[in-house]
Design a protein around this motif. Structure first.
Motif, mmCIF file in Angstrom:
data_model
loop_
_atom_site.group_PDB
_atom_site.id
_atom_site.type_symbol
_atom_site.label_atom_id
_atom_site.label_comp_id
_atom_site.label_asym_id
_atom_site.label_seq_id
_atom_site.Cartn_x
_atom_site.Cartn_y
_atom_site.Cartn_z
ATOM 1 N N ILE A 289 0.864 -1.184 0.000
ATOM 2 C CA ILE A 289 0.000 0.000 0.000
ATOM 3 C C ILE A 289 0.902 1.236 0.000
ATOM 4 C CG2 ILE A 289 -0.244 0.169 2.524
ATOM 5 C CD1 ILE A 289 -3.077 0.805 -0.015
ATOM 6 N N SER A 290 0.568 2.203 -0.859
ATOM 7 C CA SER A 290 1.383 3.409 -0.985
ATOM 8 C C SER A 290 0.547 4.654 -0.711
ATOM 9 C CB SER A 290 2.011 3.486 -2.382
ATOM 10 O OG SER A 290 3.014 2.512 -2.534
ATOM 11 N N PRO A 291 0.401 5.019 0.580
ATOM 12 C CA PRO A 291 -0.298 6.260 0.897
ATOM 13 C C PRO A 291 0.522 7.465 0.441
ATOM 14 C CG PRO A 291 0.657 5.303 2.882
ATOM 15 C CD PRO A 291 0.887 4.320 1.790
ATOM 16 N N MET A 292 -0.150 8.434 -0.169
ATOM 17 C CA MET A 292 0.520 9.625 -0.684
ATOM 18 C C MET A 292 0.548 10.672 0.432
ATOM 19 S SD MET A 292 -1.202 9.564 -4.494
ATOM 20 C CE MET A 292 -2.866 9.257 -3.873
ATOM 21 N N VAL A 293 1.620 10.643 1.206
ATOM 22 C CA VAL A 293 1.672 11.434 2.444
ATOM 23 C C VAL A 293 2.489 12.714 2.276
ATOM 24 C CG1 VAL A 293 1.224 9.476 3.971
ATOM 25 C CG2 VAL A 293 3.588 9.984 3.311
ATOM 26 N N TYR A 294 2.367 13.351 1.125
ATOM 27 C CA TYR A 294 3.086 14.596 0.897
ATOM 28 C C TYR A 294 2.671 15.620 1.956
ATOM 29 C CZ TYR A 294 2.775 12.188 -3.602
ATOM 30 O OH TYR A 294 2.776 11.236 -4.589
ATOM 31 N N PRO A 295 3.607 16.181 2.711
ATOM 32 C CA PRO A 295 3.239 17.166 3.737
ATOM 33 C C PRO A 295 2.407 18.325 3.190
ATOM 34 C CG PRO A 295 5.482 16.434 4.091
ATOM 35 C CD PRO A 295 5.047 15.827 2.789
ATOM 36 N N SER A 296 2.657 18.701 1.941
ATOM 37 C CA SER A 296 1.928 19.824 1.337
ATOM 38 C C SER A 296 0.442 19.539 1.162
ATOM 39 C CB SER A 296 2.532 20.156 -0.038
ATOM 40 O OG SER A 296 2.452 19.031 -0.908
ATOM 41 N N HIS A 297 0.059 18.264 1.224
ATOM 42 C CA HIS A 297 -1.339 17.899 0.986
ATOM 43 C C HIS A 297 -2.171 17.857 2.263
ATOM 44 C CE1 HIS A 297 0.038 17.351 -2.976
ATOM 45 N NE2 HIS A 297 -0.830 16.456 -3.377
ATOM 46 N N TYR A 298 -1.544 18.178 3.394
ATOM 47 C CA TYR A 298 -2.279 18.233 4.659
ATOM 48 C C TYR A 298 -2.565 19.697 4.993
ATOM 49 C CZ TYR A 298 -1.143 13.306 5.412
ATOM 50 O OH TYR A 298 -1.045 11.947 5.284
ATOM 51 N N SER A 299 -3.749 19.939 5.471
ATOM 52 C CA SER A 299 -4.148 21.322 5.768
ATOM 53 C C SER A 299 -3.780 21.719 7.206
ATOM 54 C CB SER A 299 -5.654 21.500 5.533
ATOM 55 O OG SER A 299 -6.386 20.551 6.291
ATOM 56 N N VAL A 305 0.224 20.683 13.671
ATOM 57 C CA VAL A 305 1.137 21.579 12.962
ATOM 58 C C VAL A 305 0.343 22.634 12.199
ATOM 59 C CG1 VAL A 305 2.944 21.724 11.222
ATOM 60 C CG2 VAL A 305 2.842 19.733 12.736
ATOM 61 N N LYS A 306 0.731 23.898 12.360
ATOM 62 C CA LYS A 306 0.016 24.976 11.670
ATOM 63 C C LYS A 306 0.163 24.855 10.159
ATOM 64 C CE LYS A 306 -0.254 29.989 11.190
ATOM 65 N NZ LYS A 306 0.348 31.297 11.534
ATOM 66 N N ASP A 307 1.390 24.630 9.699
ATOM 67 C CA ASP A 307 1.669 24.485 8.269
ATOM 68 C C ASP A 307 2.426 23.177 8.049
ATOM 69 O OD1 ASP A 307 0.669 27.044 7.133
ATOM 70 O OD2 ASP A 307 2.194 27.923 8.464
ATOM 71 N N PRO A 308 1.717 22.089 7.795
ATOM 72 C CA PRO A 308 2.370 20.777 7.665
ATOM 73 C C PRO A 308 3.509 20.739 6.663
ATOM 74 C CG PRO A 308 0.004 20.494 7.863
ATOM 75 C CD PRO A 308 0.254 21.974 7.728
ATOM 76 N N ASP A 309 3.407 21.514 5.578
ATOM 77 C CA ASP A 309 4.466 21.503 4.571
ATOM 78 C C ASP A 309 5.801 21.968 5.155
ATOM 79 O OD1 ASP A 309 5.129 21.302 1.568
ATOM 80 O OD2 ASP A 309 5.841 23.316 2.080
ATOM 81 N N LYS A 310 5.735 22.820 6.195
ATOM 82 C CA LYS A 310 6.948 23.380 6.785
ATOM 83 C C LYS A 310 7.544 22.485 7.870
ATOM 84 C CE LYS A 310 6.587 27.899 7.555
ATOM 85 N NZ LYS A 310 5.943 29.186 7.965
ATOM 86 N N ASP A 311 6.846 21.398 8.204
ATOM 87 C CA ASP A 311 7.345 20.474 9.232
ATOM 88 C C ASP A 311 7.189 19.030 8.725
ATOM 89 O OD1 ASP A 311 8.074 19.070 11.478
ATOM 90 O OD2 ASP A 311 6.836 20.232 12.868
ATOM 91 N N PRO A 312 8.011 18.664 7.726
ATOM 92 C CA PRO A 312 7.850 17.334 7.121
ATOM 93 C C PRO A 312 8.060 16.181 8.091
ATOM 94 C CG PRO A 312 9.835 18.428 6.310
ATOM 95 C CD PRO A 312 9.051 19.458 7.047
ATOM 96 N N TYR A 313 8.966 16.337 9.057
ATOM 97 C CA TYR A 313 9.208 15.235 9.997
ATOM 98 C C TYR A 313 7.955 14.917 10.802
ATOM 99 C CZ TYR A 313 10.911 12.374 13.815
ATOM 100 O OH TYR A 313 11.061 11.339 14.710
ATOM 101 N N THR A 314 7.365 15.920 11.432
ATOM 102 C CA THR A 314 6.183 15.699 12.274
ATOM 103 C C THR A 314 5.003 15.188 11.460
ATOM 104 O OG1 THR A 314 6.906 17.451 13.775
ATOM 105 C CG2 THR A 314 4.589 16.812 13.895
ATOM 106 N N THR A 315 4.830 15.724 10.270
ATOM 107 C CA THR A 315 3.705 15.320 9.430
ATOM 108 C C THR A 315 3.832 13.869 9.000
ATOM 109 O OG1 THR A 315 3.525 17.599 8.618
ATOM 110 C CG2 THR A 315 2.384 15.896 7.361
#
Length: 393
Positions: A289-299, A305-315
């Motif tokens: 299974i390949s979930p597409m967990v791009y940090p930029s795709h989380y709101s 995290v306020k801006d998931p794209d800016k915190d890839p580790y936590t996301t």
């Protein structure tokens, strides 16, 4: 499965688990393990009844598969000059796999095919002019080849065969806001068309078939009663899961794994009834299974995290935590978890909500997965320009 194979599998430690894991580096063991698993799969094939609520026992069709660390490669890149650069990347790093478009996002078969059934249903756009030469090239560079097959988003098939698509009241083929048309997951003809493409890819030498867009169009629940299409009394979730189950039944005897791409947040929310995706039901019927967990795709707000794209580790760590929670209860049906991660900059998020992605951000995602005991991954960059200098460990 007959009693002989059931007892033999139990003796080796259960279905889906290759015997004597410690010996897997031995070529003789690998050959025996492959033969053993193939025999079980062949014995099981005719006994599998397609039923979303009753997934069959899993046996890995490819127990000698490597720990995959791969990149996405368009057919245009695979058949063009960029392939030299991408092979140099895999040669010089721990990256060892490529996911190559064999049926792309428009629905084109991306190489010349002589298969009359495929020519009749779909259309070839030979970005890869010599598919056999490509496969030999991948083998020479010891690249694990994965064929990406986009399933239900298929403008080519929809326009060529409107009866297999979703249609407006006037009979015209429906398209979404981007101009993409989808075909009907309720259609067995659509199932068989995509699986025929997958079978041809397996014969060409691909080790795994990765199905993408295994779902209804986004927002389908708002138009399900307006569009014209054939359907049964099964739910959308069950129809999608049963396509995957059927695909694996047909493809496992060829010795190839089946994987599916799925929205990353599917691991964190209940089943997406609208588009027909249930993370667990799909996972129970695939090898990977390949979930597409791009940090930029989380709101805003995901994983605190306020801006998931800016915190890839936590996301990424949070998404893997949710993935394990969702799949651990499936026990022996749990697939290999191999996420898609981000190697691109999401500037469309707007100033203050994104950061430029480079070496640190890619490595942070890999570290987060490793901390959550996930060791396989795939890098996505739509233009196939990957960050240099990354430690892929």
């Amino acid at each position: 499965m007959n009693m002989f194979w059931a007892l033999l599998a139990m003796a080796f430690g259960g279905f889906g688990v290759a015997p004597a894991v410690a010996d897997q580096g031995n070529p003789q063991f690998q050959s025996l393990s492959n033969s053993f698993n193939t025999a079980i799969i062949q014995s099981q094939k005719d006994q599998v009844v397609i039923d979303a609520d009753n997934p069959p026992a899993k046996t890995d069709p490819q127990p000698d598969a490597p720990v995959v660390k791969g990149i996405y490669v368009t057919a245009y890149s695979a058949g063009g000059a960029r392939m030299k650069e991408l092979l140099e990347l895999t040669d010089s790093t721990e990256l060892n796999a490529m996911v190559i478009d064999i049926k792309d996002d428009l629905g084109y078969i991306t190489y010349p095919t002589e298969n009359k059934a495929l020519q009749k249903m779909g259309k070839s756009q030979p970005f890869i002019r010599d598919i056999d030469a490509l496969m030999k090239r991948l083998q020479k560079h010891e690249v694990y080849p994965i064929a990406r097959v986009v399933v239900f988003k298929d403008t080519i098939l929809a326009k060529k065969n409107p009866e297999l698509s979703f249609r407006n009241k006037d009979g015209s083929v429906w398209a979404n806001g981007k101009g993409d048309s989808f075909v009907n997951p309720y259609s067995k003809e659509v199932w068989d068309y995509n699986i025929e493409i997958a079978k041809e890819a397996a014969k060409l030498g691909f080790k795994e078939i990765q199905f993408d867009y295994v779902r209804f169009p986004e927002g389908f629940e708002t138009r399900a009663d307006v569009l014209k299409y054939t359907k049964s009394d099964k739910s959308r979730v069950d129809v999608v899961a049963e396509f995957v189950q059927y695909a694996r039944k047909e493809l496992a005897p060829l010795g190839v794994r089946v994987s599916v791409d799925i929205f990353g947040y599917a691991a964190s929310v209940p089943a997406a009834e609208g588009i027909g995706q249930d993370f667990v039901k799909i996972s129970e019927n695939v090898d990977v299974i390949s979930p597409m967990v791009y940090p930029s795709h989380y709101s805003t707000g995901w994983y605190g995290v306020k801006d998931p794209d800016k915190d890839p580790y936590t996301t990424i760590k949070g998404s893997m935590e949710d993935t394990h929670k969702k799949l651990d209860p499936t026990k022996e049906l749990k697939p290999v978890i191999r996420p898609w991660i981000q190697d691109f900059t999401a500037s469309w998020l707007g100033s203050g909500h994104y950061i430029k992605y480079g070496k640190k951000q890619v490595e942070d995602q890999i570290r987060a997965m490793k901390d959550m005991d996930v060791h396989e991954y795939l890098l996505w960059n739509a233009s196939n320009r990957y960050t240099s200098g990354v430690q892929y460990k």
